[in-house]
Enzyme design. Sequence first.
Site, short mmCIF file in Angstrom:
data_model
loop_
_atom_site.label_atom_id
_atom_site.label_comp_id
_atom_site.label_asym_id
_atom_site.label_seq_id
_atom_site.Cartn_x
_atom_site.Cartn_y
_atom_site.Cartn_z
CB SER A 61 -0.96 -0.04 1.19
OG SER A 61 -1.98 0.93 1.04
CG HIS A 71 -5.28 -2.47 -0.67
ND1 HIS A 71 -4.75 -1.77 -1.74
CD2 HIS A 71 -4.72 -1.92 0.44
CE1 HIS A 71 -3.94 -0.82 -1.28
NE2 HIS A 71 -3.89 -0.90 0.03
CG ASP A 107 -5.96 -1.51 -4.81
OD1 ASP A 107 -6.52 -0.76 -3.99
OD2 ASP A 107 -4.91 -2.13 -4.57
#
Length: 438
Positions: free
Chosen positions: A184, A382, A281
């Site tokens: 991330s 994610h 995502d």
Amino acid sequence: MAPSNVPAALLRLLLLATSGLLGPMLSGAAPVEPVEVSLLAGAQEKGAVCLDGTPPGYHLQRGSGGGSGSWLIHLEGGGWCSTLKDCSGRRMSVLGSSNFMKPLQFAGHGIFDSDEIYNPDFYNWNKVYVRYCDGASFAGDAEGQAQDGTTVYFRGLRIYEAITDELMQKGLVNATQVLFTGCSAGGLATILHCDDFSARFPQQVSVKCFADAGFFLDVRKDISGERSFWSLYNRVVQLQNVRQVLHKDCLANKEPTECFFPTEIIKSIRTPMFILNSAYDSWQIQNVLLPSSSSPEKSWLSCKDNIGNCNSTQIEVLDGWLSLSICFLLLSQSSPKLLLLFGTLNNIYSSLIEFRNTMINDLNIVEDKAGWGMFIDSCFTHCQTLFRISWNSPTSPRLGNKNIAKVVGDWYFGRSQGVKEIDCQYPCNPTCNSLPPP
């Protein structure tokens, strides 16, 4: 209105969403001791501190056997803070202060797992999990004053540099092979620092970078027609002064904010890199494409809560969009505010198509980069490296009959050529079904 007119497949999705059966699914055990946090020595003297001025931390688990000379360095994610108020608020959490950092369990967590069965290529490596407490992807170098007069420190770049230096002293300098990774916001940090990190090692050391869910897109407009994510990035760039980590060739032609997006950054990277991302995502769909600032259709709230409350017009919408059940599936796993956007399915679906196409187009450059790899699946998720169920399990997502752990291992060790996999459009991949929602 009775629900009898609603297509059966969509009705099942509604029932799953309201019954909680789409909630997180857990897998794997965590049998060993957690890894203690190590605080950076001399942090204040180096100016390498968290938002609240406390020393940053990391977790180090030593390797063994054949992995004693190999290192995995992972940068934690956790979004960004783009205003003094937001950054000041993060000081009272683990994302802004080491006062809240606790030991972490590596066992059962994907690429950090020490079980050879579930992590065959990296199980016995030295593993480092670097905590994220600066709010700008380990990139800023500035400070500000909170409303109460206290200082808010934006020292992500110094944290990255100081922790890397300390790890060098703890044996990283003697590494024979290194994988530099992050998830991330940490994935973005990996992309930003990739070349700098690899330049610290002799040429004969195998150093590669691996960004998980860090390929954030510059979406030109969200569902409400605004460029809200670009605005957020722009505030981060200005507030935390990230210009120093941006590539000079990009800055010569573009605004600093554009150079903070991976699409531009990867053009200049020389170190071999692997990009792992979902073309759908979940974080980006929920926060970039469908941000909470969008104005949802409140008239759909009672219909969403109970299909028996839907009026005839809403039922017709449900009927007409059965073939596009992806929209509801995505929304049914989102926050309540996003669920209210159900009345704008047409715009959402068009935006999803555009989102995926943008990502695939932006990644075209990877096809021409020797030594690079990618795994772009169509799962609504994610960060996939940190969980056994997605990293390497019987139900992990697969492309070309290979799961993520296999593809990444093949890429890093050069066991196969052309490790660049892009999934077809949702919902073509049945191996995504086993993943828990984010």
